[in-house]
Write an enzyme that holds these catalytic residues in place. Sequence first.
Site, PDB file in Angstrom:
ATOM      1  N   LYS A  42       4.246  -5.983 -11.163  1.00 58.81           N
ATOM      2  CA  LYS A  42       5.363  -5.922 -10.202  1.00 58.81           C
ATOM      3  C   LYS A  42       6.595  -5.238 -10.795  1.00 58.81           C
ATOM      4  CE  LYS A  42       8.241  -9.477  -9.736  1.00 58.81           C
ATOM      5  NZ  LYS A  42       9.702  -9.332  -9.755  1.00 58.81           N
ATOM      6  N   ASN A  43       6.959  -5.649 -11.998  1.00 59.62           N
ATOM      7  CA  ASN A  43       8.214  -5.132 -12.555  1.00 59.62           C
ATOM      8  C   ASN A  43       8.116  -3.663 -12.958  1.00 59.62           C
ATOM      9  OD1 ASN A  43       9.484  -7.520 -12.062  1.00 59.62           O
ATOM     10  ND2 ASN A  43       9.305  -8.312 -14.154  1.00 59.62           N
TER      11      ASN A  43
ATOM     12  N   ARG B 143      16.096  -8.213  -7.404  1.00 63.05           N
ATOM     13  CA  ARG B 143      16.813  -7.840  -8.615  1.00 63.05           C
ATOM     14  C   ARG B 143      16.718  -6.328  -8.863  1.00 63.05           C
ATOM     15  NH1 ARG B 143      20.826  -9.281 -11.585  1.00 63.05           N
ATOM     16  NH2 ARG B 143      20.697  -8.511 -13.691  1.00 63.05           N
TER      17      ARG B 143
ATOM     18  N   ARG C 229      23.587 -13.100 -14.226  1.00 62.50           N
ATOM     19  CA  ARG C 229      22.748 -11.916 -14.460  1.00 62.50           C
ATOM     20  C   ARG C 229      23.625 -10.680 -14.329  1.00 62.50           C
ATOM     21  NH1 ARG C 229      16.760 -12.811 -11.938  1.00 62.50           N
ATOM     22  NH2 ARG C 229      16.308 -11.098 -13.362  1.00 62.50           N
TER      23      ARG C 229
ATOM     24  N   ILE D  65      25.327  -6.935 -14.987  1.00 70.38           N
ATOM     25  CA  ILE D  65      24.769  -5.582 -15.096  1.00 70.38           C
ATOM     26  C   ILE D  65      25.724  -4.675 -15.881  1.00 70.38           C
ATOM     27  CG2 ILE D  65      23.251  -5.684 -13.062  1.00 70.38           C
ATOM     28  CD1 ILE D  65      25.442  -3.942 -11.641  1.00 70.38           C
ATOM     29  N   ASP D  66      26.529  -5.322 -16.748  1.00 68.34           N
ATOM     30  CA  ASP D  66      27.516  -4.545 -17.510  1.00 68.34           C
ATOM     31  C   ASP D  66      26.867  -3.475 -18.403  1.00 68.34           C
ATOM     32  OD1 ASP D  66      26.700  -7.098 -18.764  1.00 68.34           O
ATOM     33  OD2 ASP D  66      27.766  -6.292 -20.497  1.00 68.34           O
ATOM     34  N   GLN D  67      25.672  -3.769 -18.925  1.00 61.07           N
ATOM     35  CA  GLN D  67      25.029  -2.791 -19.816  1.00 61.07           C
ATOM     36  C   GLN D  67      24.514  -1.573 -19.027  1.00 61.07           C
ATOM     37  OE1 GLN D  67      25.253  -3.177 -23.264  1.00 61.07           O
ATOM     38  NE2 GLN D  67      26.580  -4.771 -22.424  1.00 61.07           N
TER      39      GLN D  67
ATOM     40  N   ASP E 173       9.484 -15.084 -18.453  1.00 61.47           N
ATOM     41  CA  ASP E 173       8.795 -15.232 -17.167  1.00 61.47           C
ATOM     42  C   ASP E 173       7.545 -16.123 -17.263  1.00 61.47           C
ATOM     43  OD1 ASP E 173      10.713 -13.734 -15.941  1.00 61.47           O
ATOM     44  OD2 ASP E 173       9.475 -11.968 -15.582  1.00 61.47           O
TER      45      ASP E 173
ATOM     46  N   ILE F 154      16.836 -16.304 -23.001  1.00 58.80           N
ATOM     47  CA  ILE F 154      17.175 -15.091 -22.240  1.00 58.80           C
ATOM     48  C   ILE F 154      18.140 -15.414 -21.085  1.00 58.80           C
ATOM     49  CG2 ILE F 154      16.262 -13.102 -20.943  1.00 58.80           C
ATOM     50  CD1 ILE F 154      15.165 -13.137 -23.775  1.00 58.80           C
TER      51      ILE F 154
ATOM     52  N   ARG G   3       7.102 -13.257  -3.631  1.00 57.44           N
ATOM     53  CA  ARG G   3       7.806 -12.072  -4.116  1.00 57.44           C
ATOM     54  C   ARG G   3       7.002 -11.370  -5.216  1.00 57.44           C
ATOM     55  NH1 ARG G   3      12.902 -13.334  -6.803  1.00 57.44           N
ATOM     56  NH2 ARG G   3      12.349 -11.277  -7.497  1.00 57.44           N
TER      57      ARG G   3
HETATM   58  C1  UD1 Z   1      13.739  -8.256 -16.008  1.00 54.35           C
HETATM   59  C2  UD1 Z   1      12.625  -8.743 -15.125  1.00 54.35           C
HETATM   60  C3  UD1 Z   1      12.566 -10.259 -15.134  1.00 54.35           C
HETATM   61  C4  UD1 Z   1      12.527 -10.790 -16.555  1.00 54.35           C
HETATM   62  C5  UD1 Z   1      13.620 -10.179 -17.412  1.00 54.35           C
HETATM   63  C6  UD1 Z   1      13.500 -10.544 -18.888  1.00 54.35           C
HETATM   64  C7  UD1 Z   1      12.493  -7.010 -13.441  1.00 54.35           C
HETATM   65  C8  UD1 Z   1      12.749  -6.624 -12.034  1.00 54.35           C
HETATM   66  N1  UD1 Z   1      12.853  -8.249 -13.769  1.00 54.35           N
HETATM   67  O1  UD1 Z   1      14.953  -8.739 -15.431  1.00 54.35           O
HETATM   68  O2  UD1 Z   1      11.419 -10.673 -14.415  1.00 54.35           O
HETATM   69  O3  UD1 Z   1      12.690 -12.192 -16.533  1.00 54.35           O
HETATM   70  O4  UD1 Z   1      13.566  -8.747 -17.328  1.00 54.35           O
HETATM   71  O5  UD1 Z   1      12.270 -10.141 -19.391  1.00 54.35           O
HETATM   72  O6  UD1 Z   1      11.944  -6.261 -14.225  1.00 54.35           O
HETATM   73  N2  UD1 Z   1      22.141  -8.888 -19.322  1.00 54.35           N
HETATM   74  C9  UD1 Z   1      23.491  -8.675 -19.491  1.00 54.35           C
HETATM   75  N3  UD1 Z   1      24.006  -7.476 -19.061  1.00 54.35           N
HETATM   76  C10 UD1 Z   1      23.242  -6.512 -18.494  1.00 54.35           C
HETATM   77  C11 UD1 Z   1      21.869  -6.743 -18.330  1.00 54.35           C
HETATM   78  C12 UD1 Z   1      21.344  -7.943 -18.760  1.00 54.35           C
HETATM   79  O7  UD1 Z   1      24.217  -9.513 -20.002  1.00 54.35           O
HETATM   80  O8  UD1 Z   1      23.781  -5.467 -18.120  1.00 54.35           O
HETATM   81  C13 UD1 Z   1      21.559 -10.164 -19.771  1.00 54.35           C
HETATM   82  C14 UD1 Z   1      20.955 -10.956 -18.605  1.00 54.35           C
HETATM   83  O9  UD1 Z   1      21.929 -11.759 -17.962  1.00 54.35           O
HETATM   84  C15 UD1 Z   1      19.915 -11.777 -19.331  1.00 54.35           C
HETATM   85  C16 UD1 Z   1      19.431 -10.833 -20.450  1.00 54.35           C
HETATM   86  O10 UD1 Z   1      20.466  -9.869 -20.613  1.00 54.35           O
HETATM   87  O11 UD1 Z   1      20.523 -12.907 -19.911  1.00 54.35           O
HETATM   88  C17 UD1 Z   1      18.139 -10.130 -20.176  1.00 54.35           C
HETATM   89  O12 UD1 Z   1      18.195  -9.502 -18.913  1.00 54.35           O
HETATM   90  P1  UD1 Z   1      17.317  -8.247 -18.524  1.00 54.35           P
HETATM   91  O13 UD1 Z   1      16.322  -7.943 -19.603  1.00 54.35           O
HETATM   92  O14 UD1 Z   1      18.216  -7.169 -18.089  1.00 54.35           O
HETATM   93  O15 UD1 Z   1      16.532  -8.804 -17.279  1.00 54.35           O
HETATM   94  P2  UD1 Z   1      16.338  -8.137 -15.877  1.00 54.35           P
HETATM   95  O16 UD1 Z   1      16.176  -6.655 -16.027  1.00 54.35           O
HETATM   96  O17 UD1 Z   1      17.348  -8.661 -14.936  1.00 54.35           O
END
Ligand code: UD1
Length: 433
Positions: free
Chosen positions: A22-23, A93, A122, A124-126, A305, A327, A397
Amino acid sequence: MEKYLITGGTPLVGEVEIGGAKNAALAILAASIMTDETVTIENVPDVRDTNVMMQAMESIGAHIEKIDRHTFKINGSRIHNQVILNEGIKKIRASYYLIGALLGKYKNAEVPLPGGCHLGTRAIDQHIKGFRSLGATVNVRHGSVIAHTDNLHGSHIFMDKVSVGATINVIMAAVMAEGRTVIENAAKEPHVVDLANFLNSMGANIKGAGTDVVRINGVQKLHKSEYTIIPDQIEAGTYLMAAAATRGDITVKNVIPKHLECIYAKLNEIGCQVEESDDAVRVVATKRLGNTQVKTLPYPGFPTDMQPQMTAILGISQGISIVTESIFDSRFKYVDELTKMGSDIKVEGNTAIITGVDKYTGAEIAAPDLRAGAALVIAALTAEGDSVVTDIRYVQRGYEDFHLKLAKLGANIQLVEEDDEKKPESVFTAVVS
Ligand code: UD1
């Protein structure tokens, strides 16, 4: 509203075909509109999130032809604007992948802020840091991310956090940027590699995906491709966990065993037998399993997950186990539901202290999110008596035909329509009788 009715106690036995990841599919679908030529994608799982993603792509003019249940031909040449207004996309997401794809191809994107499972903050700053570093202006206004640039240029980006989403998004934005981009501290998950392989099959020049440094040399344009999505690591892991929990014997087929090592190593440690072949993994559990310590980590660590499914098993295993979630900051909401089934689990911050009980007992439980929903189904499959699992829209989902695949393995599970007018008690009584 649909729900599962489950009578527990039957060991699950047999073989199950695993679908596309899925991802990976969500990222690859978004990336497929980065060329004007037609892209064919195979092994797309038929789950709610992928369908929502394709509807959003169609809403801006992408042409999507369904060849069969899992194969789609996608053509993005008629995309007329880059503003996503589709309501459904707010619930997933991976909506954020449309920012990277649209910004990379059209230099413009307006996409609602991502939804998805409520696992804590969650941010998205990065993602935003990466886009800005490539030369885009990015603002969040009225609930949408608005990104624009006249020209994207290569950059050296150090991710402050290992983020799957940010790594994939910045790769997409950088593939057609001018010059060379380097992403340090990149995520290494199998779906990051799959997305990079897909873009390379379209003519991109990405090296190092699967390591923590990804290098991208910008190309002028991308072209058509035919691509098959990798098998779903988490779907496969969920069935392996179901085998372990029910003291069954399940072989997951059409998988990449290497992706499952981080999952089945733990099952092996608590007493399961594990056999691996070229594209299959078998897990057999013949006795009550033992205790362990688990900490979720980015790949190749134990996946977040799979954390709820693992906790569900440890809840009925011998001794005291510790599960630490590193995480997400709020991923133990399902523990309240397991408590209704007789578990003895205490959550302190991001750690669950689990004292194994002999067995779960059937109850009416609600899925709080996708993977927790799967964990509750596993718990119900082991439980004494009948359970009702509600809010299964979360499970749908990410798992294709979940109840059908489980039923084929011998589970006593039914998917029923919940009549909103009907009292839940009467449905529950009907199941018990
Ligand atoms: C993806 C997966 C999700 C999985 C996760 C971790 C998809 C659609 N979803 O989610 O199923 O649980 O990876 O393997 O692929 N973070 C920040 N800033 C950012 C981005 C992330 O602080 O800009 C933090 C998040 O809050 C979290 C951690 O980094 O605590 C990891 O997040 P991330 O790897 O980005 O997960 P997703 O891409 O949301």
